[in-house]
Design a protein around this motif. Structure first.
Motif, mmCIF file in Angstrom:
data_model
loop_
_atom_site.group_PDB
_atom_site.id
_atom_site.type_symbol
_atom_site.label_atom_id
_atom_site.label_comp_id
_atom_site.label_asym_id
_atom_site.label_seq_id
_atom_site.Cartn_x
_atom_site.Cartn_y
_atom_site.Cartn_z
ATOM 1 N N ALA A 1 0.805 -1.232 -0.023
ATOM 2 C CA ALA A 1 -0.057 -0.047 -0.199
ATOM 3 C C ALA A 1 0.900 1.256 0.040
ATOM 4 N N GLU A 2 2.147 1.212 0.024
ATOM 5 C CA GLU A 2 3.016 2.473 0.447
ATOM 6 C C GLU A 2 3.185 3.196 -0.876
ATOM 7 N N ARG A 3 3.234 2.581 -1.862
ATOM 8 C CA ARG A 3 3.514 3.312 -3.149
ATOM 9 C C ARG A 3 2.297 3.621 -3.694
ATOM 10 N N ARG A 4 1.037 3.114 -3.255
ATOM 11 C CA ARG A 4 -0.192 3.317 -3.677
ATOM 12 C C ARG A 4 -0.671 4.763 -3.045
ATOM 13 N N LEU A 5 -0.309 4.809 -1.767
ATOM 14 C CA LEU A 5 -0.880 6.021 -1.125
ATOM 15 C C LEU A 5 0.190 7.378 -1.508
ATOM 16 N N GLN A 6 1.334 7.086 -1.900
ATOM 17 C CA GLN A 6 2.166 8.188 -2.502
ATOM 18 C C GLN A 6 1.524 8.830 -3.734
ATOM 19 N N LEU A 7 1.106 7.715 -4.588
ATOM 20 C CA LEU A 7 0.556 8.261 -5.601
ATOM 21 C C LEU A 7 -0.856 8.709 -5.620
#
Length: 237
Positions: free
Chosen positions: A217-223
């Motif tokens: 989920a980390e990259r998803r949240l950044q985007l």
């Protein structure tokens, strides 16, 4: 009991010569802990199939598993066994994808990105494995598109997931937030806040995503945050 111990038990229940895909049939209708087992085996198994989609299995792709899953000391062998059983199985990846879809979407409904479904989480995990070696091969794109179709994910969902994770893929902030281009700033704000809430670890755990996989989920949240920043900046201009 750790998830890897439960995975070991699921594998030990396989009779001699039974393929790994049988595990998905046995987990249908299972309780939440076993659904978590199904999630982890699904990502490992499809990841093993996908690792050959671009013609080679790289160290980076193997390392990607370690970014998505945390292997306690002594448990790596269970993950390796799942990976190897999937690679050895003569069944194609589409057969695996169909069994996984029946496990997590037994009613066979169409799923879009806004559903925040566990099958979307699995697709995102597979994308992270695909891009782990620094490239996104056409064979991987075809593989993941086919998996999405077998999962019952619509075309828009596939494009949104790809835009969130693949560098160089067409990435429109409205697509990232799952919105039409005519959406207002207020609508975009609501979508952004909902996506941020849905990406919270507690919410993802409730969808059946095991703690070992919450890193996806980390990259998803950044985007998601970057998409809202772009839209709010456009509206302010």
């Amino acid at each position: 009991m750790s998830i890897w111990t439960r995975i070991a038990e699921a594998l030990s229940a396989l009779a001699g010569g039974e393929p790994l895909s049988v595990v998905f049939d046995r987990l249908r209708g299972a309780s939440a802990p076993e659904q978590s087992v199904g999630f982890t085996i699904a990502v490992l198994a499809l990841g093993a199939k996908m690792a050959k989609a671009d013609g080679t299995v790289t160290r980076d792709e193997v390392t990607a598993f370690r970014r998505i899953f945390t292997f306690p000391e002594g448990e790596e062998a269970h993950a390796a066994r799942v990976f190897n059983l999937a690679r050895q199985d003569v069944a194609g990846f589409d057969a695996y994808a169909r069994k996984i879809a029946r496990l997590f979407n037994p009613e066979g409904r169409r799923i879009c990105a806004d559903d925040h479904h566990v099958l979307v989480d699995i697709l995102e995990a597979l994308f992270q494995i695909a891009i782990a070696d620094g490239s996104y091969h056409p064979g991987e794109d075809a593989f993941l598109r086919h998996v999405a179709e077998e999962f019952g994910l619509d075309e828009a969902c596939f494009r949104i997931v790809r835009s969130r994770l693949v560098d160089g893929a067409p990435r429109d902030p409205y697509d990232v937030l799952g919105l039409p281009h005519g959406a207002s700033k207020a609508e975009a704000r609501r979508a952004w806040k909902q996506l941020v809430r849905d990406t919270h670890p507690d919410v993802m755990s409730a969808r059946g995503v095991p703690p070992e996989a919450l890193k996806l989920a980390e990259r998803r949240l950044q985007l998601i945050n970057e998409a809202w920043r772009q839209i709010s900046a456009r509206e302010a201009a």
